[in-house]
Design an enzyme around this catalytic site. Structure first.
Site, mmCIF file in Angstrom:
data_model
loop_
_atom_site.group_PDB
_atom_site.id
_atom_site.type_symbol
_atom_site.label_atom_id
_atom_site.label_comp_id
_atom_site.label_asym_id
_atom_site.label_seq_id
_atom_site.Cartn_x
_atom_site.Cartn_y
_atom_site.Cartn_z
ATOM 1 C CG ASN A 281 -1.798 1.227 1.314
ATOM 2 O OD1 ASN A 281 -1.357 2.324 0.995
ATOM 3 N ND2 ASN A 281 -3.043 1.045 1.719
ATOM 4 C CD GLU B 145 -4.949 4.117 1.085
ATOM 5 O OE1 GLU B 145 -5.569 5.199 1.029
ATOM 6 O OE2 GLU B 145 -4.384 3.712 2.108
ATOM 7 C CE1 TYR C 203 -6.665 0.429 1.657
ATOM 8 C CE2 TYR C 203 -8.099 1.751 0.249
ATOM 9 C CZ TYR C 203 -7.392 1.592 1.423
ATOM 10 O OH TYR C 203 -7.411 2.578 2.374
ATOM 11 C CG ASP D 255 -4.264 -2.155 3.531
ATOM 12 O OD1 ASP D 255 -4.522 -2.841 4.549
ATOM 13 O OD2 ASP D 255 -4.259 -0.906 3.525
ATOM 14 C CG ASN E 290 -7.358 -1.384 6.135
ATOM 15 O OD1 ASN E 290 -6.480 -0.875 6.823
ATOM 16 N ND2 ASN E 290 -7.748 -0.863 4.985
ATOM 17 C CG HIS F 54 0.343 0.195 4.380
ATOM 18 N ND1 HIS F 54 -0.419 -0.855 4.822
ATOM 19 C CD2 HIS F 54 -0.445 1.292 4.477
ATOM 20 C CE1 HIS F 54 -1.626 -0.421 5.165
ATOM 21 N NE2 HIS F 54 -1.662 0.882 4.959
#
Lengths: 270, 270
Positions: free
Chosen positions: A7, A34, A111, A152, A154, A253
DNA sequence: GTGAAGTAGG
DNA sequence: CCTACTTCAC
């Protein structure tokens, strides 16, 4: 074959960092999240000069994913709707999904929504999004059993994936419903490449820009590579490269790189 | 004694440029405009390390003036109201005036309002501000006849002070009322230091960031040093240093430096 | 803390 | 074009 996920929190701001990193680490595939640019604004030349083919799906300001590959990818698609046809098209308004195939391995670059805070509207969106992702992967698995799902997420699945100064219960990225949603996905037949080689805590891929988190190593492991069984068996290393996080003007990241052994050609069709 | 004036368009953004320039050009006094910081935010240490005393009057985001001096200054004051007592205090809300005395020379450092466009409210403010400035200088001249008035005047007095691609009539910074207001001030007994040494056109101190103005040398001479008679006689050079405008991330203005011969001490009291 | 966007000022 | 501020997202 080396596949990395990173990311990069704006491809324009991080362009030099990424080019330098790729020069030092000429991975076969780099999955970016991102990018924060529309497709028209994606900086192509610097990566093409390095010998990469580019595949990207972006939007203004937020989200955006890209695949950089030394080989041309096959069967590239962006978003959920090309694969999961019975959902509302607005699930693809946020550009969070891109996939393509290299040497018989389907790379899925994700993402996952951050979710803001537990109980919020964005949190609900994250959980719903993960349900759609489940369907998406079910569809892909019906066709191919060689999937490398990167990105990513999260989500930190275990407390050892989080520095110990954080209250994990009901914290975003660690709440039970998020973890369960990801576990449901992994139950389709995915395993964490990083955990094949390292079962210790204290390994992180993201450190908040705030509160000097990196200096104090208050990180989270939320960037993952999940592999289907045969690929998991082929994994020969998975490492987190902390270096880029220590440079000036870094992304929050840092890259995670998995290496897969090359399949003998006699097995390639199996 | 060397006195320089430079609109630096944010002292925080230009800090390194200014420090480098001062190291190469250790002038006795540097008059800065558009510092764009409150007094609490003014970066003091880098200039003190170079051996300068600092005097500044700033506000958030806009305007802001500063005096940097190798010697301590006497009789420092900020704004019009300490000198012109019969005006509304709100004339000093915008931080555009600072003055101090070095070796018997009163330095007046000004950031004259830009005026936006001819006929606008800001234009009216500029003309009114120049009337107050007239009063301010009349008061100062009543006490001292050695005044060096420096700054960004946002006025080009003659067409030769403007590149020839501009329509000067009724253009902001060149309109007749502005020029007349400045001429009225100069009639108090000031003369342009630069014009003592150079009567040619094509010498500029400001180039708009837009339209590649610097590359095409589409500039304006709007930063000036105006000297009272005896100082004018003492002026031995006045040059525009174009170099800083050519660096990366430059201010849109570049420094102007006047050098005054040192008065023999027997004349200092005259 | 860091990024991007929008807006104001120049 | 460039800076600074604000808001938003993470």
């Amino acid at each position: 074959m080396k596949i990395a996920t990173w990311n990069i929190n704006s491809i324009r701001t991080r362009l030099v960092h990424i080019v330098n990193w790729l020069t030092e680490n000429p991975v076969d595939v780099l999955c970016l999240q991102e990018t924060k640019v529309t497709d028209a604004q994606f900086p192509q030349a610097p990566f093409e000069s390095l010998g990469y083919y580019l595949y990207f799906s972006g939007q203004k300001s937020y989200n955006g994913v890209a695949l950089l590959s030394r080989q041309r990818l096959e069967d590239v698609s962006c978003g959920f709707t090309p694969i999961v046809t019975n959902i509302q098209p607005d699930w693809d308004e946020q550009k969070r999904v891109i996939t393509g195939v290299i040497d018989g391995v389907r790379i899925v670059n994700l993402y996952v929504p951050n979710g803001s805070s537990v109980g919020s509207e964005k949190y609900k969106y994250k959980l719903d999004w993960l349900k759609i992702l489940h369907e998406y992967l079910r569809s892909l698995l019906a066709v191919s059993s060689h999937i490398c799902m990167c990105g990513d997420f999260n989500i930190a699945l275990e407390s050892k994936d989080i520095h110990d100064n954080v209250t994990t219960e009901n914290h975003i990225m660690a709440s039970e419903p998020e973890r369960q949603a990801l576990q449901d996905i992994l139950a389709l037949g995915f395993a964490d490449a990083f955990r094949k080689f390292n079962t210790e805590g204290g390994h992180f891929s993201w450190w908040d820009y705030r509160a000097a988190s990196f200096r104090r190593n208050l990180g989270w492991r939320i960037d993952h590579q999940y592999l289907t069984q045969e690929l998991y068996e082929r994994a020969i290393s998975c490492i987190i490269d902390v270096t880029p996080r220590s440079l000036t003007q870094p992304s929050d990241h840092t890259p995670v790189i998995v290496e897969l052994s090359t399949t003998p050609s006699c097995l390639r069709l199996s």
